[in-house]
Design a protein around this motif. Structure first.
Motif, PDB file in Angstrom:
ATOM      1  N   UNK A 129       0.799  -1.221  -0.073  1.00 12.32           N
ATOM      2  CA  UNK A 129      -0.115  -0.012  -0.094  1.00 12.32           C
ATOM      3  C   UNK A 129       0.844   1.522  -0.028  1.00 12.32           C
ATOM      4  N   UNK A 130       0.905   1.862  -1.349  1.00 12.24           N
ATOM      5  CA  UNK A 130       1.329   3.202  -1.205  1.00 12.24           C
ATOM      6  C   UNK A 130       1.011   3.867  -2.613  1.00 12.24           C
ATOM      7  N   UNK A 131       1.235   5.162  -2.769  1.00 11.47           N
ATOM      8  CA  UNK A 131       0.299   5.891  -3.556  1.00 11.47           C
ATOM      9  C   UNK A 131       1.253   6.349  -4.975  1.00 11.47           C
ATOM     10  N   UNK A 153      -3.291   8.670  -0.546  1.00  9.60           N
ATOM     11  CA  UNK A 153      -4.044   9.727  -0.644  1.00  9.60           C
ATOM     12  C   UNK A 153      -3.339  10.860  -1.438  1.00  9.60           C
ATOM     13  N   UNK A 154      -2.035  10.875  -1.315  1.00  9.95           N
ATOM     14  CA  UNK A 154      -1.171  11.762  -2.211  1.00  9.95           C
ATOM     15  C   UNK A 154      -1.402  11.662  -3.645  1.00  9.95           C
ATOM     16  N   UNK A 205       7.685  11.186   7.775  1.00  9.07           N
ATOM     17  CA  UNK A 205       6.860  11.988   8.721  1.00  9.07           C
ATOM     18  C   UNK A 205       5.240  11.680   8.489  1.00  9.07           C
ATOM     19  N   UNK A 206       4.715  11.115   7.439  1.00  7.72           N
ATOM     20  CA  UNK A 206       3.245  10.910   6.892  1.00  7.72           C
ATOM     21  C   UNK A 206       3.169   9.206   7.639  1.00  7.72           C
ATOM     22  N   UNK A 207       4.158   8.691   7.964  1.00  8.75           N
ATOM     23  CA  UNK A 207       3.995   7.073   8.563  1.00  8.75           C
ATOM     24  C   UNK A 207       2.819   6.614   9.281  1.00  8.75           C
ATOM     25  N   UNK A 208       2.513   7.523  10.158  1.00 10.77           N
ATOM     26  CA  UNK A 208       1.366   7.269  11.040  1.00 10.77           C
ATOM     27  C   UNK A 208       0.003   7.435  10.465  1.00 10.77           C
ATOM     28  N   UNK A 209       0.039   8.633   9.672  1.00 10.59           N
ATOM     29  CA  UNK A 209      -1.342   8.881   8.945  1.00 10.59           C
ATOM     30  C   UNK A 209      -1.259   7.782   7.818  1.00 10.59           C
TER      31      UNK A 209
END
Length: 306
Positions: A218-220, A249-250, A280-284
């Motif tokens: 899962x990655x965009x 989402x990006x 920095x967006x890992x948790x989200x």
């Protein structure tokens, strides 16, 4: 999580050649909300010429024990089960070593890449698929005995110098193998890129592969092949070009359609593969992955974390 999924994982990096940083990486992944961690065997010096270094494997196992998470294992990226005949035995041996390591570490899934070959006469390409299918089928019993599902990941071509399976062709190959311990890893961004390269419809291709997809990457991205010059990764991001490993989402992968229209098997692990520059967006992103996986639905399943 829904009952269909075992959990959400996070792929970690390991920079120390003696694994001394792996414990802190695992703890960080758990702190960020993952209940699985995907270990990068392709960055761990444990296999030498197809042979497992038992002392190093024992050291790794000790370092990953008692961290409160379960594990999947990403095998060596160079494994190519569609390789030319004179090399195929070596690739099979390395895969078997990967499977033995996955069992020793208690990994529930072993991820390997789908094979690739040079674009050539159709008969030669089909023979390459035969080689891959025969090896996967021959290892089904060993994978089952080890209680490790081998999950074959769809990839894409970078420069059309090699052929690899679209998601629908990988699904057809797995249907022919027909073994419950030989399944798929669906890398959505890889599929998005590949479909854009050859003009295939991504959702149609996804519908073919998701029934076999016990493992998800899962990655965009934007499904825009990197076939033009840019100066840096920051410029790749600006143009939305290539397999960017962005936070969910990006990019423009149609996650809502995938969740609503595609069928998935029981026992799915959704693993986040995030480019470290976006950590920095890992948790989200773990939370977004959890929300996506929660929409898959299914029958009761459980897993005991190590």
């Amino acid at each position: 999580m829904t009952d269909k999924t075992l959990g959400v994982g996070l792929s970690i990096d390991v920079k120390d050649p003696n694994f001394r940083d792996i414990g802190s990486q695992i703890d960080e992944a758990r702190h960020l909300g993952a209940n699985f961690v995907e270990l990068p065997l392709h960055k761990l010096d444990i296999v030498v010429g197809g042979r497992i270094l038992k002392d190093r494997l024992a050291d790794l196992k000790e370092r990953i024990t008692n961290h409160g998470v379960a594990y999947t294992l990403h095998g060596h990226l160079g494994i190519n089960l569609m390789e030319d005949s004179h090399l195929i035995g070596l690739h099979r041996d390395v895969l078997k070593a990967n499977l033995e390591i996955a069992q020793a570490l208690g990994a529930v899934h072993l991820v390997i890449h789908s094979g690739f070959c040079r674009p050539q006469q159709a008969s030669s390409v089909e023979h390459a698929y035969d080689r891959q299918r025969e090896i996967l089928a021959s290892l089904g019993g060993e994978a089952e005995a080890a209680d490790v599902v081998i999950c074959v990941e769809n990839i894409f071509t970078y420069d059309f110098a090699r052929h690899t399976a679209l998601p629908s062709r990988l699904a057809a190959e797995l249907r022919l193998v027909d073994h419950p311990f030989i399944q798929a890893t669906f890398d959505f961004s890889h599929g998005y890129q590949h479909c854009a390269q050859v003009g295939a419809d991504f959702v149609t291709e996804a519908k073919a592969l998701t029934p076999f997809s016990k493992h998800l990457h899962l990655h965009d991205s934007f499904g825009r092949p990197k076939d033009f010059w840019t100066y840096s990764l920051t410029e790749d991001l600006a143009f939305g070009a290539g397999d960017l490993h962005l936070p969910m989402g990006w990019g423009s992968i149609p996650w809502d359609r995938i969740a609503a229209e595609c069928a998935f098997p029981d026992g799915v692990v959704g693993d986040v593969e995030l480019q470290y520059r976006y950590w920095s967006e890992a948790r989200a992103t773990v939370e977004a992955a959890r929300a996506f996986c929660a929409r898959l639905g299914g029958a009761p399943l459980a897993v005991a974390a190590e």
